[in-house]
Design an enzyme around this catalytic site. Structure first.
Site, mmCIF file in Angstrom:
data_model
loop_
_atom_site.group_PDB
_atom_site.id
_atom_site.type_symbol
_atom_site.label_atom_id
_atom_site.label_comp_id
_atom_site.label_asym_id
_atom_site.label_seq_id
_atom_site.Cartn_x
_atom_site.Cartn_y
_atom_site.Cartn_z
ATOM 1 N N HIS A 1 2.897 -3.192 6.988
ATOM 2 C CA HIS A 1 1.844 -2.223 6.642
ATOM 3 C C HIS A 1 1.833 -1.065 7.622
ATOM 4 O O HIS A 1 2.548 -1.066 8.617
ATOM 5 C CB HIS A 1 0.471 -2.907 6.691
ATOM 6 C CG HIS A 1 0.197 -3.784 5.516
ATOM 7 N ND1 HIS A 1 -0.676 -3.440 4.517
ATOM 8 C CD2 HIS A 1 0.700 -4.993 5.184
ATOM 9 C CE1 HIS A 1 -0.698 -4.402 3.617
ATOM 10 N NE2 HIS A 1 0.123 -5.370 3.994
ATOM 11 N N GLU B 1 1.444 -4.288 11.377
ATOM 12 C CA GLU B 1 0.820 -2.979 11.246
ATOM 13 C C GLU B 1 1.554 -1.995 12.141
ATOM 14 O O GLU B 1 1.647 -2.198 13.343
ATOM 15 C CB GLU B 1 -0.652 -3.049 11.683
ATOM 16 C CG GLU B 1 -1.516 -3.964 10.827
ATOM 17 C CD GLU B 1 -2.019 -3.282 9.558
ATOM 18 O OE1 GLU B 1 -1.640 -2.113 9.316
ATOM 19 O OE2 GLU B 1 -2.794 -3.926 8.821
ATOM 20 N N HIS C 1 0.857 -1.185 0.000
ATOM 21 C CA HIS C 1 0.000 0.000 0.000
ATOM 22 C C HIS C 1 0.893 1.235 0.000
ATOM 23 O O HIS C 1 1.584 1.505 0.981
ATOM 24 C CB HIS C 1 -0.916 -0.009 1.230
ATOM 25 C CG HIS C 1 -1.927 -1.102 1.173
ATOM 26 N ND1 HIS C 1 -2.333 -1.805 2.273
ATOM 27 C CD2 HIS C 1 -2.607 -1.602 0.112
ATOM 28 C CE1 HIS C 1 -3.232 -2.704 1.900
ATOM 29 N NE2 HIS C 1 -3.415 -2.607 0.592
ATOM 30 N N GLU D 1 1.448 3.842 2.827
ATOM 31 C CA GLU D 1 1.934 3.405 4.132
ATOM 32 C C GLU D 1 3.455 3.516 4.204
ATOM 33 O O GLU D 1 4.187 2.535 4.284
ATOM 34 C CB GLU D 1 1.442 1.979 4.414
ATOM 35 C CG GLU D 1 -0.081 1.951 4.556
ATOM 36 C CD GLU D 1 -0.703 0.560 4.478
ATOM 37 O OE1 GLU D 1 -1.938 0.493 4.455
ATOM 38 O OE2 GLU D 1 0.036 -0.439 4.431
HETATM 39 ZN ZN LIG Z 1 -1.834 -1.642 4.346
#
Ligand SMILES: [Zn+2]
Length: 1113
Positions: A864, A949, A767, A770
């Site tokens: 992420h 994350e 992504h 990010e």
């Molecule tokens: Zn992500």
């Protein structure tokens, strides 16, 4: 006691209906009132259950139909009915059935001059109207008009009646039919005038409830488009805005200000964004697809919008309700590995990505001319045994990879090969002036032309000597020159070029100023009210570059973002120091605006500039919880402070009045955007500054980092290979790195150990928005290549395969979520398309290959960023936990599951300050079936398959509690993740010696090991002090507030109508005052019950109440 016969209450109720004389009726009413006043709501609910509402309604009909109804009975009866009725959800229907609805309306009409009666009737009407159909029935029979007549401008007389009439009107407006009628009768205008009148005459704020009730009516009426139009046409916005200014200062008027704000936000006319189209300015022709018409979206794009979420982070607010539905509880789907998505013959191509298996290590040989094992796969033969020919420690350069020769640590040394062609001929350029203003991006062109460019770079570097470890501006310039962007960027942003060092201080979370959101919303509303004050000057427009010409030499800020990862679409000056900023959509999309990165210049120092990013889409962000955007000042950088720092005040994120264009078939009409607003006070005038959502990390930065890394590592110790996994759609190579320890020699034993080390696969930045994931990856890469003893052990223990940027095109083009195909690449893993998602296709292919040669990775982790949570945490996969969480009845005892997935997060919780085990989750969601984590777990059989994350915001636990996260902490997380991997090596002495006992002081505390059970779906934010109205369209409606109504009813029999009304009593006395007027006092044993427990009637306690009531007999 509780025999089969009728209870005392039932006897009372039947006696009431049969009572023929008014005295006994009154007595019974009195007993009932006494009874109901003493207990909790349970008594009233019990009475309702026993037919109390019906009995009272029949008594009302009997009394009301008599030739001369006596108000001495009617008033107490109406009061009692009001009390009981507003706890009876079916009161309206019961009243209709009993014929008591229109009767009440008639009673009201007859008693307009009898204030006490009129008030009693109005209260009961209000209760009836809680049933929408009853409200409509009343409206159709003229109730609106009757009540409206009783609503007077400011008066000191009969205020209780005025209040009762407004409340009853508001209740009637629960019905749409009534609302339409009221709007068509011009009530909006009248109510506005009444509100203004009460506002200006109620200087002592004695009648706040009346003013609030008027607003309540307006809130109902403006639920209709016609009502909103009427309010706007009648100057309602001005009236409400003006009157509210006086309310803002006083805490006591908060409820009014809140109500008015809701109405104004609702009535603010929706506008489209000032763009020709919501679609990205850029489109990219996809392979196999016809050239994109900018107006026609590829079908896949819009479909993913609802899923727009941070990898695992469902952005939907009501996740709690949906979580169980989303959990995968189909055991077959969880356990059965699906067939590979491609023929096995295809996997051979990935053998090249395992250079460690084929490398012949000739350079480890003592004889530089040794030829014997140069052929590819024959590497093991002939090497049987630790022969004398093989030794380690020969200090000589690796001929095959010239870049890995050790170079001076001094990064300022410009002898690096990076600057390539542009260095030639640059020496004779004129010496440019060294003012920040001059370092505006136009001088930093990475294009091949221009003497002044390279001389500027040279001049800069000579004068200021770049000194950021791991960063080389010349290498950056040369790598950026090879980066292919859709827009053909030829300009570098200064921070990317010059580099960033974390500031030498930590930055706490920003404090939210009380009422900041409202004040910002009011500033927005002022635009509507005073259009003449709005500058409305376009200062940047991607589609009309000439708009910028008008900005030169004006007082406006200059905006720019045509550089890598930049994504500004349009900037509009709204007021002298306020700008609306519109972000470009992801390429080939019309959505996903969240990431931002742009340059501003031409500022004045010391003045707060307000920036509004007006086309955000997420429902909430950490900007409401202490997070600030980041800022980089060129002048500061040149003065020796090359830092991205958290900056901005008055930050908030709220729904605005810009509406999205509705996509066909998606029912999104009326969806509105959100505004992220923040103010920045620049330190220096005429500086060049950069603002971003998070610390930028470009694709060129990655390429530069990899080059610098190779220069500094020790090739005798570190086996480091950079290869290309594949090319992206735009033709950018997607790098894949192999890192492990060089074998000490070519001996069979050494090579055998070398080639059989377990594999760890790490990926990041699928992504593009990010960027935190890239900083974590930077930490991982640097640590793995370092001389730290743990890093050495790690290299000895594992072969690391790293794909640091799965979506280079997205990163380069300033996208937030997608790849050039307009798709979320982390939703393509189940069946990735070779042409449209090449990086995913080949990463999966590589995994298949590793599988096929028995080298399935021990650990897979995809990095992420998480926009809604704090800390760093892992998502993993566990069948058992998924079943437990789903509440499934399937017996999981027999189910065998390797609990190894928990080891890494547990250990990270101990050693990584930013990491929080309590935020981890191991659930397998259906909506995540096509993410890397789930597919690698399920299809490749990797037990330890994770998403990591990292917060954009900061930490609320551990060493960094209360601090915003910086690149240093993110990089540290990347190194700690690696250190944690050592724990997976059983009996690793090194591990226990190197990692556990040697944390920085204070880094480890035992109490952090005790965590509450997983509660990943809990909203981890406490409510903001200021209620955040994300959804300006929805007005929260309260039903009849029983406490308030009780207080009114009980105060309502007071003799003097001029008494100050008893609104909002803190501890209401539910007992009516009518008992005091009566001579007869029943001997009821009053059970003291705390009034605060307004719980529903609990049937299991009904017999207690029954026996309690039986005492009455
Ligand atoms: Zn992500």
């Amino acid at each position: 006691m509780a025999g089969p016969g009728p209870s005392g209450l039932e006897v009372l109720l039947s006696t009431l209906q049969d009572a023929s004389d008014s005295e006994s009726t009154l007595n019974i009413l009195n007993v009932l009132d006494e009874l109901l006043s003493a207990g909790t709501d349970r008594r009233i609910h019990y009475m309702i259950k026993k037919g109390g509402s019906e009995a009272l309604l029949r008594t009302l009909v009997n009394t009301g139909c008599s030739p001369s109804p006596s108000s001495s009975i009617l008033v107490p009866l109406l009061h009692l009915l009001t009390k009981v009725g507003h706890r009876d959800k079916k009161i309206g229907h019961k009243a209709e059935k009993a014929g008591a609805v229109l009767l009440l309306l008639d009673l009201l009409r007859q008693s307009l001059s009898d204030v006490k009666m009129a008030v009693a009737c109005l209260w009961l009407l209000r209760v009836y109207a809680s049933c929408v159909s009853t409200a409509a029935l009343l409206g159709k029979n003229g109730a609106l008009e009757v009540q409206f007549k009783l609503i007077a401008p400011h008066t000191k007389k009969n205020t209780r009646m005025v209040k009762a009439a407004i409340d009853a009107l508001a209740a009637l407006l629960n019905s749409k039919w009534n609302c339409r009628r009221a709007v068509s009768q011009g009530y909006v205008s009248s109510l506005l005038n009444l509100y203004e009148d009460w506002h200006s005459n109620d200087a002592e704020n004695k009648h706040i409830p009346i003013r609030r009730a008027l607003l309540h009516c307006l809130r109902h009426l403006t639920n209709l488009p016609a009502g909103r139009r009427a309010l706007e046409q009648d100057g309602g916005m001005e009236i409400l805005f003006r009157t509210t200014q006086a309310c803002l200062a006083s805490r006591g008027l908060e409820s009014l200000a809140k109500s008015v704000t809701q109405i104004m936000r609702k009535c603010y006319p929706k506008q489209p964004l000032p763009l020709r189209s919501d679609r990205s300015t850029y489109s990219f022709p996809l392979p196999g697809c016809p050239t994109l018409n900018p107006e026609s979206a590829p079908t896949s794009e819009a479909d993913n919008l609802e899923e727009e979420s941070d990898e695992e982070d469902a952005e939907i607010d009501d996740l709690d309700r949906e979580e169980d539905d989303d959990l995968e509880t189909d055991l077959t789907k969880l356990r059965t590995r699906p067939e590979p998505d491609r023929p096995l013959e295809e996997l051979g191509q990935y053998a090249r990505l395992c250079p460690e298996l084929h490398y012949d290590f000739q350079d480890l040989d003592s004889d530089p001319d040794g030829e014997e094992s140069s052929d590819g796969d024959g590497f093991l033969y002939g090497d049987a045994g630790p022969g004398p020919r093989f030794f380690s420690g020969g200090r000589r350069e690796d001929q095959r990879s010239p870049r890995s020769k050790p170079v001076s640590e001094n990064q300022g040394d410009p002898e690096g090969e990076g600057s390539g062609p542009r260095q030639a001929g640059s020496s004779g350029g004129p010496e440019p002036q060294l003012n920040p203003r001059d370092f505006h991006s136009q001088y930093l062109s990475s294009g091949t032309a221009g003497h002044e460019v390279s001389s500027m770079i040279k001049c800069l570097l000579e004068k200021h000597r770049g000194c950021i470890p791991g960063h080389d501006p010349r290498v950056y310039t040369s790598t950026a020159a090879n980066t292919k962007s859709i827009a053909g960027y030829s300009v570098l942003a200064f921070p990317d070029f010059w580099g960033h060092l974390p500031p030498p201080y930590r930055q706490p979370m920003a404090q939210r100023r009380q009422g900041v959101q409202r004040s910002k919303v009011f500033e927005d509303i002022q635009r509507l009210l005073s259009p003449a004050d709005v500058v409305d000057k376009v200062v940047f427009d991607l589609e009309a570059p000439s708009s910028q010409d008008t900005v030169e030499d004006s007082d406006s800020l200059r905006f720019y973002s045509k550089f890598e990862s930049g994504n500004l679409r349009k900037a509009i000056q709204v007021r002298s120091y306020e700008y609306d900023v519109i972000l470009n959509s992801d390429v080939n999309c019309s959505h996903y605006h969240h990431w931002f990165y742009f340059e501003v210049s031409g500022m004045k120092a010391g003045v707060p500039y307000r920036f509004n990013i007006i086309n955000c889409e997420k429902a909430n962000t950490q900007f409401n919880y202490g997070m600030q955007p980041v800022l980089y000042s060129v002048r500061e950088a040149l003065e020796g402070n090359p830092h991205w720092v958290r900056a901005g005040s008055d930050i908030c994120y709220y729904k605005n009045h810009f509406s999205q264009s509705s996509l066909p078939g998606r029912g999104q009409k009326g969806r509105t955007y959100y505004t992220l607003t923040f103010s920045v006070t620049f330190q220096h005038s005429e500086d060049v500054c950069y603002l971003a959502y998070h610390y930028p990390y470009t694709y060129s930065a990655l390429q530069m980092q990899l080059q610098c890394l190779q220069r500094t590592l020790d090739p005798l110790k570190v086996f480091f290979q950079q290869q290309t996994l594949c090319e992206t759609l735009a033709g950018n190579p997607c790098p894949i790195i192999t890192i492990t320890a060089q074998p000490p020699s070519r001996s069979w034993n050494h090579l055998h150990q070398f080639r059989n080390r377990p594999c760890v696969l790490l990926t990041a930045r699928v992504h593009p928005g990010e960027s935190n994931a890239s900083w974590v990856m930077k930490g991982t890469l640097e640590f793995l290549c370092s001389s730290h003893p743990v890093a050495e052990s790690l290299r000895d223990a594992y072969i690391f395969k790293i794909i640091p940027m799965l979506n280079p095109d997205g990163v380069i083009n300033g996208m937030h979520r997608c790849s050039l195909s307009g798709e979320d690449l982390n939703r393509q893993w189940m069946k990735p398309d070779l042409k449209l998602s090449p990086t995913i296709y080949h990463t999966k292919g590589f995994l298949y290959y590793l599988n096929s040669i028995g080298r399935t990775p021990l650990v897979f982790c995809d990095y992420h960023g998480h926009s809604r949570k704090k800390n760093v945490f892992l998502y993993g996969c566990s069948i058992k936990e998924t079943f437990w969480q789903s509440g499934s009845t399937v017996n999981t005892v027999a189910l065998k599951e390797d609990p190894g997935y928990r080891t890494l997060p547990k250990i990270l919780d101990k050693i990584a300050p930013a990491f929080a085990f309590q935020s981890c989750s191991f659930l397998v969601e259906k909506s995540r079936a096509s993410t890397a984590r789930v597919v690698v777990w399920r299809e490749m059989g990797v037990v330890r398959s994770y998403t990591m994350e990292s917060t954009y915001c900061g930490c609320d636990q551990g060493l960094y509690k209360g601090l915003q996260i910086g690149t240093q902490e993110l990089e540290e997380m990347g190194s700690k993740l690696c250190q944690g991997l050592l724990a997976l090596k059983r009996n690793s002495l090194l591990y226990s010696k190197l990692i556990i006992p040697a944390p920085a002081p204070g880094e480890l505390s035992d109490n952090r090991l005790d965590h509450k059970p997983n509660s990943v779906f809990d909203d981890d934010e406490p409510p903001c002090e200021e209620e955040i109205e994300y959804h300006s369209d929805v007005c929260s409606e309260h039903g009849v507030d029983s406490t308030e109504l009780d207080a009114e009813v009980n105060g309502g029999v007071s003799d003097s109508e001029e008494d100050p009304p008893q609104y909002g009593l803190k501890t209401p006395d539910r007992k009516s005052r009518l008992t005091a007027q009566l001579p007869w006092k029943p001997s009821v044993e009053v059970v003291a019950v705390t009034l605060s427990s307004h719980k529903g009637f609990n049937s299991s306690n009904s017999h207690c109440l029954d026996s309690d009531l039986s005492h009455v007999e």
